[in-house]
Design an enzyme around this catalytic site. Structure first.
Site, PDB file in Angstrom:
ATOM      1  N   GLU A 154       0.836  -1.195   0.000  1.00 44.90           N
ATOM      2  CA  GLU A 154       0.000   0.000   0.000  1.00 44.90           C
ATOM      3  C   GLU A 154       0.879   1.256   0.000  1.00 44.90           C
ATOM      4  O   GLU A 154       1.718   1.434   0.887  1.00 44.90           O
ATOM      5  CB  GLU A 154      -0.890  -0.041   1.247  1.00 44.90           C
ATOM      6  CG  GLU A 154      -1.594   1.256   1.574  1.00 44.90           C
ATOM      7  CD  GLU A 154      -2.070   1.299   3.030  1.00 44.90           C
ATOM      8  OE1 GLU A 154      -2.531   2.373   3.436  1.00 44.90           O
ATOM      9  OE2 GLU A 154      -1.949   0.287   3.743  1.00 44.90           O
ATOM     10  N   ASP A 184      -0.577  -1.121   6.109  1.00 41.69           N
ATOM     11  CA  ASP A 184      -0.356  -0.498   7.420  1.00 41.69           C
ATOM     12  C   ASP A 184      -1.220  -1.158   8.491  1.00 41.69           C
ATOM     13  O   ASP A 184      -2.307  -1.665   8.213  1.00 41.69           O
ATOM     14  CB  ASP A 184      -0.696   0.997   7.363  1.00 41.69           C
ATOM     15  CG  ASP A 184       0.275   1.771   6.493  1.00 41.69           C
ATOM     16  OD1 ASP A 184       1.358   1.231   6.204  1.00 41.69           O
ATOM     17  OD2 ASP A 184      -0.060   2.902   6.095  1.00 41.69           O
ATOM     18  N   ASP A 222      -3.347  -0.181  10.621  1.00 41.50           N
ATOM     19  CA  ASP A 222      -4.363   0.754  11.113  1.00 41.50           C
ATOM     20  C   ASP A 222      -5.686   0.432  10.434  1.00 41.50           C
ATOM     21  O   ASP A 222      -5.805  -0.538   9.680  1.00 41.50           O
ATOM     22  CB  ASP A 222      -3.938   2.207  10.877  1.00 41.50           C
ATOM     23  CG  ASP A 222      -3.700   2.525   9.402  1.00 41.50           C
ATOM     24  OD1 ASP A 222      -4.082   1.700   8.548  1.00 41.50           O
ATOM     25  OD2 ASP A 222      -3.135   3.595   9.114  1.00 41.50           O
ATOM     26  N   ASP A 242      -7.361   1.983   8.018  1.00 40.97           N
ATOM     27  CA  ASP A 242      -7.302   2.047   6.557  1.00 40.97           C
ATOM     28  C   ASP A 242      -6.607   0.816   5.984  1.00 40.97           C
ATOM     29  O   ASP A 242      -7.031   0.251   4.976  1.00 40.97           O
ATOM     30  CB  ASP A 242      -6.570   3.314   6.103  1.00 40.97           C
ATOM     31  CG  ASP A 242      -7.450   4.554   6.234  1.00 40.97           C
ATOM     32  OD1 ASP A 242      -8.682   4.377   6.317  1.00 40.97           O
ATOM     33  OD2 ASP A 242      -6.909   5.667   6.247  1.00 40.97           O
TER      34      ASP A 242
END
Length: 647
Positions: free
Chosen positions: A437, A510, A512, A514
């Site tokens: 990403e 990541d 998190d 998102d």
């Protein structure tokens, strides 16, 4: 009805030791358990339960059992009870021992080898009871029949207590109770049963055997539970269960049942607003993941009947081509379940049905009933045909996009700016494709990777939600096209695993919210259009660390908050440790990304598995679909899994 009762009485009376056929002894089961249960991992551990449950299911298929109870005891042992006829207890002539002892101590001894005990059997090999006995440190069995309760117990396959009568009961009582404790010497990885795995399969068996009650209990102190499954509608209710988070076109699933040449066929099908289709096929309760002749017969009949109806009723013009199988199946959820007296399985995992008569019978029974349904329900029929015609138009647009995708090679993609940085090895077995990403993380990954084995495909932002998109829109998405082409396998019905370029597809996002969303979007894409990658065990999720802790010259990467607190508790007070929280992969330089997340020597990867296809299908439909309420309920029920994410 009176004749049917008399026939059952006759069969019950005839089910004796003469029907227990002996093929060979119990050699080598403990020495090579993998030959008999596939693996000694968690999957093999649960397989022991299925072997005993299958015996109860066979009694249900024969018309004798109405209830099966599976209990996980407090000590993690298993008890399976059924109210079938009870295993025969008279002397089996070939062994000179009670049939009960024979069943539990001799391999391939049972009523499934032509002795007349069962017309249809779910067990593939008939090795169940003896193998479970051999791989259990303790096993005891109670059989209730003919007004008596008989008891035996064993240890690692050897008789401890010879068969004896322990009490007398009413002549009306009958059944079998098996209790076993898996042997930790065999199951070294784990001897702990997963109640979710047990529940999913037992629920499925209840759907596949309408009217059979299956109770699953977990008596372990952590979270005692009891669930009761019984579905009078059988696979019709299964389809409704699969579709509970989807918008459906028909008032209820179409249900078909029939018998021909000794083969029983059941089909349930519903149309939804989804763009993909879900088809699950079973033979004698065995999930035929690879399909086979019964699936071919169903597909052929569905396509032919819809086209015949559309032509006859002038819904398709003379100059318009027939709807394809892909067109008429778009948006469908279907379950096909047959009961065959002599199933022949083939394919890599022996889960593909090969009997040619199953194709003919499934086609005939389904087409006769489905034709009648369309004639009697013209409004529903029109909806079904319109659905197929809409899919056909989208398919034409997708065909053009598909041809463009096929023309592009992996080499051409690698020349596109910011796209695939391929590895130098052309051996798929050692090649890995990282989907990364963001440009920053993609740049670090390209610099830090092993160029021989690791390819990098950066993606920007969140890809298209394929759960809500037609194929032409999917193929218009550059990120998705890049993944399809890089893998080399194609997608959807054209998927070919033999053309794969990488044996590891690793999603690296990541840690998190998102990142989790992007993971879910990618997994939805792979599950819907590249499902064999998951079945083959080729899909992974990278586990980058959350923290780096430095103290003087010491540096340590930490994966979770709990691990961080535990590690900080082991440090001296001075000097004060420096804690870095990684909010994204882009915060790591190339060397750090290699050390923590990409180096095969010390990285952590999670393999994506789908042992329960029905549950996976439901979860993706619910998480990525239009209905809000089921998604909210799921998130609330599973809140503990996301409480550590950044919000």
């Amino acid at each position: 009805m009176a004749d049917e009762k008399e026939t059952k009485k006759e069969l019950a009376h005839e089910y004796d030791a003469s029907q227990i056929q002996v093929l060979e002894g119990l050699e080598a089961v403990r020495k090579r358990p993998g030959m008999y249960i596939g693996t000694t991992s968690s999957q093999g551990l649960h397989h022991l339960v299925w072997e005993i449950v299958d015996n109860g299911i066979d009694e249900a298929l024969a018309g004798f059992a109405t209830k099966i109870t599976v209990t996980v005891e407090k000590d993690n042992s298993i008890t399976v009870t059924d109210d079938g006829r009870g295993i025969p207890v008279d002397i089996q002539k070939k062994t000179g021992k009670p049939a009960l002892e024979t069943v539990f101590t001799i391999l391939h001894a049972g009523g499934k080898f032509g002795g007349g005990g069962y017309k249809v059997s779910g067990g593939l090999h008939g090795v169940g009871a003896s193998v479970v006995n051999a791989l259990s440190s303790e096993l005891d069995v109670e059989v209730t029949r003919d007004g008596k309760v008989y008891y035996m117990d064993f240890s690692r396959g050897h008789v401890k207590t010879k068969m004896k009568v322990v009490r007398e009961v009413s002549d009306d009582l009958h059944g079998t109770k098996v209790h076993f404790l898996p042997d930790p010497d065999i199951f070294r990885e784990t001897t702990t049963y997963d109640i979710k795995v047990l529940t999913a399969r037992l629920r499925e068996l209840a759907f596949l055997n309408k009217g059979l009650r299956i109770v699953v209990r977990d008596l372990r102190p952590e979270k005692p539970t009891e669930q009761d499954f019984m579905y009078e509608g059988g696979i019709k209710h299964y389809v409704e269960y699969l579709d509970n988070s989807k918008e459906t076109l028909l008032d209820e699933p179409i249900y078909v049942e029939g018998v021909m040449n000794g083969i029983t066929v059941e089909v349930a099908i519903q149309y939804t607003n989804d763009y993909h289709n879900t088809l699950m096929t079973f033979t004698n309760n065995i999930h035929t993941y690879e399909g086979g002749t019964h699936e071919e017969g169903f597909k052929r009949a569905l396509t032919r009947v819809i086209n015949d109806y559309a032509r006859k009723n002038k819904l398709l013009k003379d100059n318009e081509p027939n709807l394809s199988g892909e067109d008429v199946r778009e948006g469908t959820t279907a379950v096909v379940s047959i009961k065959h007296p002599d199933p022949q399985f083939e394919g890599q995992t022996k889960t593909k049905l090969g009997n040619s008569d199953a194709r003919t019978v499934t086609d005939r029974i389904f087409s006769d009933h489905f034709t009648k349904f369309l004639m009697e329900n013209p409004k529903m029929a029109r909806k079904i045909v319109d659905r197929g015609m809409l899919a056909s138009k989208a398919r034409s647009a997708a065909k053009r996009a598909r041809e463009v995708t096929r023309k592009k090679s992996g080499l051409e993609i690698s020349n596109l700016p910011g796209k695939l940085a391929d590895n130098t090895s052309k051996d798929p077995k050692i090649s890995e494709l990282f989907i990364v990403e963001g440009d920053s993380a993609g740049g670090s990954a390209k610099q830090g990777r092993s160029r021989l084995t690791q390819a990098i495909l950066p993606i920007r932002g969140k890809i298209l939600n394929v759960e809500k998109a037609s194929m032409d829109r999917i193929l218009a998405n550059e990120e998705i096209r890049s993944l399809f082409t890089a893998m080399g396998t194609g997608f959807g019905e054209d998927f070919d695993l033999s053309k794969i370029n990488y044996h590891k597809l690793i999603i690296m996002t990541d840690a998190d919210v998102d990142g989790a969303h992007i993971q879910t979007l990618l997994l939805t894409l792979i599950y819907r259009y590249m499902r064999p990658l998951i079945d083959a065990g080729f899909v992974y999720v990278a586990q980058p660390p959350l923290y780096q802790v430095r103290q003087g010259k010491m540096s340590r990467y930490i994966d979770s908050d709990d691990d961080l607190n535990a590690f900080l508790g082991t440090l001296q007070p001075s000097p004060k440790p420096v804690i870095q929280r990684y909010k994204g992969l882009g915060e790591m330089d190339a060397e750090q990304l290699w050390d923590t997340t990409m180096n095969p020597e010390n990285r952590h990867l999670l393999r994506v598995e789908s042992s329960d296809a029905a549950e996976a299908d439901k979860v993706f439909s619910m998480l990525m679909g239009d209905k809000v309420e089921p998604r909210r309920e799921f998130i609330e029920d599973n809140a503990t899994f996301v409480e550590n994410l950044d919000v």
